[in-house]
Design a protein around this motif. Structure first.
Motif, PDB file in Angstrom:
ATOM      1  N   LEU A   1     -32.680 -30.101  26.212  1.00 18.15           N
ATOM      2  CA  LEU A   1     -31.444 -28.817  26.149  1.00 18.15           C
ATOM      3  C   LEU A   1     -31.911 -27.358  26.367  1.00 18.15           C
ATOM      4  O   LEU A   1     -31.303 -26.652  26.896  1.00 18.15           O
ATOM      5  N   ALA A   2     -33.137 -27.293  25.863  1.00 18.49           N
ATOM      6  CA  ALA A   2     -33.930 -25.992  26.016  1.00 18.49           C
ATOM      7  C   ALA A   2     -34.239 -25.620  27.738  1.00 18.49           C
ATOM      8  O   ALA A   2     -34.015 -24.937  28.204  1.00 18.49           O
ATOM      9  N   TRP A   3     -34.569 -27.029  28.205  1.00 25.83           N
ATOM     10  CA  TRP A   3     -35.124 -26.710  29.652  1.00 25.83           C
ATOM     11  C   TRP A   3     -33.547 -26.507  30.606  1.00 25.83           C
ATOM     12  O   TRP A   3     -33.758 -25.470  31.330  1.00 25.83           O
ATOM     13  N   LEU A   4     -32.675 -27.348  30.272  1.00 30.11           N
ATOM     14  CA  LEU A   4     -31.591 -27.215  31.220  1.00 30.11           C
ATOM     15  C   LEU A   4     -30.758 -25.818  30.971  1.00 30.11           C
ATOM     16  O   LEU A   4     -30.294 -25.355  31.840  1.00 30.11           O
ATOM     17  N   THR A   5     -31.025 -25.067  29.661  1.00 34.41           N
ATOM     18  CA  THR A   5     -30.476 -23.847  29.384  1.00 34.41           C
ATOM     19  C   THR A   5     -31.325 -22.693  30.087  1.00 34.41           C
ATOM     20  O   THR A   5     -30.563 -21.867  30.849  1.00 34.41           O
ATOM     21  N   ALA A   6     -32.477 -22.913  29.862  1.00 31.09           N
ATOM     22  CA  ALA A   6     -33.438 -21.977  30.546  1.00 31.09           C
ATOM     23  C   ALA A   6     -33.000 -22.050  32.240  1.00 31.09           C
ATOM     24  O   ALA A   6     -33.220 -20.874  32.970  1.00 31.09           O
ATOM     25  N   LEU A   7     -32.796 -23.116  32.785  1.00 26.40           N
ATOM     26  CA  LEU A   7     -32.593 -23.315  34.419  1.00 26.40           C
ATOM     27  C   LEU A   7     -31.380 -22.295  34.577  1.00 26.40           C
ATOM     28  O   LEU A   7     -31.341 -21.670  35.608  1.00 26.40           O
ATOM     29  N   ARG A   8     -30.400 -22.587  33.620  1.00 26.69           N
ATOM     30  CA  ARG A   8     -29.340 -21.991  34.006  1.00 26.69           C
ATOM     31  C   ARG A   8     -29.257 -20.319  34.015  1.00 26.69           C
ATOM     32  O   ARG A   8     -28.922 -19.459  34.685  1.00 26.69           O
ATOM     33  N   GLU A   9     -29.806 -19.864  32.880  1.00 30.54           N
ATOM     34  CA  GLU A   9     -30.171 -18.424  32.360  1.00 30.54           C
ATOM     35  C   GLU A   9     -31.155 -17.765  33.286  1.00 30.54           C
ATOM     36  O   GLU A   9     -31.036 -16.685  33.387  1.00 30.54           O
ATOM     37  N   GLU A  10     -32.020 -18.551  33.658  1.00 29.62           N
ATOM     38  CA  GLU A  10     -33.290 -17.940  34.223  1.00 29.62           C
ATOM     39  C   GLU A  10     -33.477 -18.143  35.826  1.00 29.62           C
ATOM     40  O   GLU A  10     -33.800 -17.232  36.317  1.00 29.62           O
ATOM     41  N   ALA A  11     -32.905 -19.213  36.221  1.00 31.97           N
ATOM     42  CA  ALA A  11     -33.043 -19.630  37.541  1.00 31.97           C
ATOM     43  C   ALA A  11     -31.927 -19.700  38.197  1.00 31.97           C
ATOM     44  O   ALA A  11     -31.805 -20.149  39.586  1.00 31.97           O
ATOM     45  N   GLY A  12     -30.681 -19.609  37.757  1.00 33.71           N
ATOM     46  CA  GLY A  12     -29.311 -19.666  38.283  1.00 33.71           C
ATOM     47  C   GLY A  12     -28.920 -21.023  38.632  1.00 33.71           C
ATOM     48  O   GLY A  12     -28.048 -21.151  39.708  1.00 33.71           O
ATOM     49  N   ILE A  13     -29.549 -21.889  38.107  1.00 33.16           N
ATOM     50  CA  ILE A  13     -29.174 -23.427  38.654  1.00 33.16           C
ATOM     51  C   ILE A  13     -27.831 -23.667  37.606  1.00 33.16           C
ATOM     52  O   ILE A  13     -27.636 -23.396  36.387  1.00 33.16           O
ATOM     53  N   SER A  14     -26.725 -24.206  38.199  1.00 35.16           N
ATOM     54  CA  SER A  14     -25.613 -24.583  37.815  1.00 35.16           C
ATOM     55  C   SER A  14     -25.707 -25.744  36.809  1.00 35.16           C
ATOM     56  O   SER A  14     -25.829 -27.003  37.203  1.00 35.16           O
ATOM     57  N   THR A  15     -25.973 -25.555  35.466  1.00 30.40           N
ATOM     58  CA  THR A  15     -26.066 -26.687  34.513  1.00 30.40           C
ATOM     59  C   THR A  15     -25.146 -26.556  33.385  1.00 30.40           C
ATOM     60  O   THR A  15     -24.574 -25.568  33.196  1.00 30.40           O
ATOM     61  N   PRO A  16     -24.487 -27.619  32.760  1.00 29.89           N
ATOM     62  CA  PRO A  16     -23.622 -27.519  31.563  1.00 29.89           C
ATOM     63  C   PRO A  16     -24.307 -26.895  30.414  1.00 29.89           C
ATOM     64  O   PRO A  16     -25.213 -27.074  30.172  1.00 29.89           O
ATOM     65  N   ARG A  17     -23.241 -25.895  29.893  1.00 29.56           N
ATOM     66  CA  ARG A  17     -23.771 -25.155  28.527  1.00 29.56           C
ATOM     67  C   ARG A  17     -23.497 -26.340  27.217  1.00 29.56           C
ATOM     68  O   ARG A  17     -22.517 -27.213  27.561  1.00 29.56           O
ATOM     69  N   VAL A  18     -24.546 -26.181  26.552  1.00 27.58           N
ATOM     70  CA  VAL A  18     -24.380 -27.198  25.484  1.00 27.58           C
ATOM     71  C   VAL A  18     -23.376 -26.288  24.138  1.00 27.58           C
ATOM     72  O   VAL A  18     -23.453 -25.163  23.882  1.00 27.58           O
ATOM     73  N   VAL A  19     -22.572 -27.197  24.006  1.00 24.15           N
ATOM     74  CA  VAL A  19     -21.476 -26.677  22.778  1.00 24.15           C
ATOM     75  C   VAL A  19     -22.159 -27.129  21.429  1.00 24.15           C
ATOM     76  O   VAL A  19     -22.392 -28.132  20.947  1.00 24.15           O
ATOM     77  N   PRO A  20     -22.581 -25.912  20.612  1.00 22.64           N
ATOM     78  CA  PRO A  20     -23.005 -26.341  19.339  1.00 22.64           C
ATOM     79  C   PRO A  20     -22.033 -26.803  18.450  1.00 22.64           C
ATOM     80  O   PRO A  20     -20.682 -26.488  18.653  1.00 22.64           O
ATOM     81  N   ALA A  21     -22.293 -27.457  17.470  1.00 26.42           N
ATOM     82  CA  ALA A  21     -21.635 -27.897  16.232  1.00 26.42           C
ATOM     83  C   ALA A  21     -21.074 -26.710  15.431  1.00 26.42           C
ATOM     84  O   ALA A  21     -21.713 -25.716  15.581  1.00 26.42           O
ATOM     85  N   THR A  22     -20.426 -26.948  14.535  1.00 27.18           N
ATOM     86  CA  THR A  22     -19.894 -25.895  13.665  1.00 27.18           C
ATOM     87  C   THR A  22     -20.953 -25.162  12.863  1.00 27.18           C
ATOM     88  O   THR A  22     -20.954 -23.843  12.430  1.00 27.18           O
ATOM     89  N   ASP A  23     -22.018 -25.912  12.467  1.00 29.96           N
ATOM     90  CA  ASP A  23     -23.111 -25.446  11.665  1.00 29.96           C
ATOM     91  C   ASP A  23     -24.071 -25.109  12.590  1.00 29.96           C
ATOM     92  O   ASP A  23     -25.267 -24.653  12.187  1.00 29.96           O
ATOM     93  N   GLY A  24     -23.982 -24.936  13.987  1.00 31.35           N
ATOM     94  CA  GLY A  24     -24.965 -24.233  14.820  1.00 31.35           C
ATOM     95  C   GLY A  24     -25.924 -25.310  15.609  1.00 31.35           C
ATOM     96  O   GLY A  24     -26.682 -25.089  16.426  1.00 31.35           O
ATOM     97  N   SER A  25     -25.923 -26.680  15.230  1.00 27.04           N
ATOM     98  CA  SER A  25     -26.607 -27.670  15.514  1.00 27.04           C
ATOM     99  C   SER A  25     -26.386 -28.022  16.893  1.00 27.04           C
ATOM    100  O   SER A  25     -25.213 -28.214  17.380  1.00 27.04           O
ATOM    101  N   LEU A  26     -27.360 -28.090  18.069  1.00 27.55           N
ATOM    102  CA  LEU A  26     -27.136 -28.525  19.226  1.00 27.55           C
ATOM    103  C   LEU A  26     -27.268 -30.115  19.363  1.00 27.55           C
ATOM    104  O   LEU A  26     -26.399 -30.586  20.386  1.00 27.55           O
ATOM    105  N   VAL A  27     -27.666 -30.788  18.374  1.00 26.76           N
ATOM    106  CA  VAL A  27     -27.741 -32.336  18.441  1.00 26.76           C
ATOM    107  C   VAL A  27     -27.242 -32.816  16.946  1.00 26.76           C
ATOM    108  O   VAL A  27     -27.779 -32.124  15.958  1.00 26.76           O
ATOM    109  N   VAL A  28     -26.333 -33.337  16.740  1.00 29.73           N
ATOM    110  CA  VAL A  28     -25.325 -33.874  15.805  1.00 29.73           C
ATOM    111  C   VAL A  28     -26.348 -35.325  15.421  1.00 29.73           C
ATOM    112  O   VAL A  28     -26.155 -36.303  16.327  1.00 29.73           O
ATOM    113  N   GLU A  29     -26.903 -35.247  14.334  1.00 31.63           N
ATOM    114  CA  GLU A  29     -27.821 -36.505  14.045  1.00 31.63           C
ATOM    115  C   GLU A  29     -26.870 -37.288  13.428  1.00 31.63           C
ATOM    116  O   GLU A  29     -26.084 -37.215  12.516  1.00 31.63           O
ATOM    117  N   GLY A  30     -27.352 -38.681  13.830  1.00 34.97           N
ATOM    118  CA  GLY A  30     -26.518 -39.870  13.006  1.00 34.97           C
ATOM    119  C   GLY A  30     -27.053 -41.174  13.517  1.00 34.97           C
ATOM    120  O   GLY A  30     -28.188 -41.147  14.188  1.00 34.97           O
TER     121      GLY A  30
END
Length: 311
Positions: A60-89
């Motif tokens: 998730l860190a790389w696909l976000t950096a690609l969008r923000e730094e290299a202009g590659i169209s990648t999907p944004r990660v939607v955080p959980a209400t507690d801010g978690s990017l990965v909901v563990e279970g």
């Protein structure tokens, strides 16, 4: 288990009680379209035992950096209400924004591969310069990971339809790949962080832009492997030579592709093809693997003979 994972994950996000999740794809992971009023997102339910949470966060860190730094169209990660990017279970889950578009149509494959070449070059340039965050971890797509003693997707020898004749032909291919890749080497200009699954199903085009999705297999490998992966399951198409020429043309609009690298393109096409024979054999419950079956192995033998005969 997937439905249970969805039921556990959805309440962790800022969704209304009316939100619904509709299954859209079962492959390595399971993907759902989540609809809530007029809003739509994508929920990815991870298969167990493939990636640790730290590895998913690294993706998730790389696909976000690609969008923000290299202009590659990648999907944004939607955080959980507690801010978690990965909901563990029991099955880890990640929510992504919904991106418009469809898989590139066959009648535009040559034109779209020129754009894909340029996009891939931008990704590779970013990967070479990017300072990875602490704890970044992804696995490697080298020869040993593909065909070694602990091959990640199983042994190609166990692929569907692999009998004595197929084992002989594909065995020669395997040995040749090992020799050529050993000679080619893994210096930083040839080997680094790659998407590793840029096949058509992981590209979305809406007529204005092409988006790159599903970084689940991203890791460290040869940069040219991204081209081999882009031709997954269609390596036999008659337009493939023109697609490769278009890809290299697009790539060179962004960065250099030395002639000695270009000469190994079919090595990476065949590397991916042999790896997919193994994948089909170890993923018999996946629809596309069942559909391809032994016919893919036979086609692989034909391509292998052509590749080996041209060396």
């Amino acid at each position: 288990m997937n439905d249970q994972a969805v039921r556990l994950a959805l309440p962790r996000y800022a969704l209304s009680p009316r939100a619904t999740a509709t299954l859209i794809n079962v492959s390595e992971n399971t993907t759902y379209l989540v609809e809530d009023g007029g809003a739509a997102t994508i929920l990815r339910v991870h298969r167990p035992g493939y990636h640790a949470v730290e590895s998913i966060r690294s993706e998730l860190a790389w696909l976000t950096a690609l969008r923000e730094e290299a202009g590659i169209s990648t999907p944004r990660v939607v955080p959980a209400t507690d801010g978690s990017l990965v909901v563990e279970g029991p099955r880890n889950c990640v929510m992504f924004e919904y991106l418009p578009g469809t898989e590139p149509p066959e009648h535009r494959l040559v034109e779209d591969f020129e754009e894909l070449g340029a996009i891939t070059a931008r990704m590779h340039l970013h990967a070479r310069a990017w300072r990875r965050p602490p704890g970044f971890t992804r696995f490697t797509w080298d020869y040993d990971a593909a065909f070694g003693a602990e091959a990640r997707w199983g042994r190609w020898q166990d692929g569907p339809g692999v009998g004595h004749a197929e084992r002989e032909i594909l065995g020669r291919l395997d040995k040749t790949l090992h020799t050529r890749l050993s000679r080619y080497g893994t210096d930083r200009e040839r080997f680094g962080l790659i998407h590793a699954d840029l096949r058509l199903a992981n590209l979305l085009t809406d007529g204005r832009r092409t988006s790159v999705i599903d970084f689940d297999d991203c890791g460290f490998g040869w940069y040219l492997y991204d081209l081999g992966a882009a031709l997954s399951f269609i390596e036999h198409y008659p337009q493939v030579p023109a697609m490769i020429e278009a890809w290299t043309r697009g790539y060179r609009t962004v960065c250099d592709l030395p002639a000695e690298d270009e000469r190994e393109i079919w090595t990476f096409v065949m590397f991916r093809r042999l790896l997919l024979v193994a994948w089909i054999g170890s993923h018999s419950t996946v629809d596309v693997a069942r559909e391809l079956g032994a016919g893919y192995t036979q086609g692989s033998c034909e391509l292998a003979e052509r590749y080996l005969g041209g060396l």
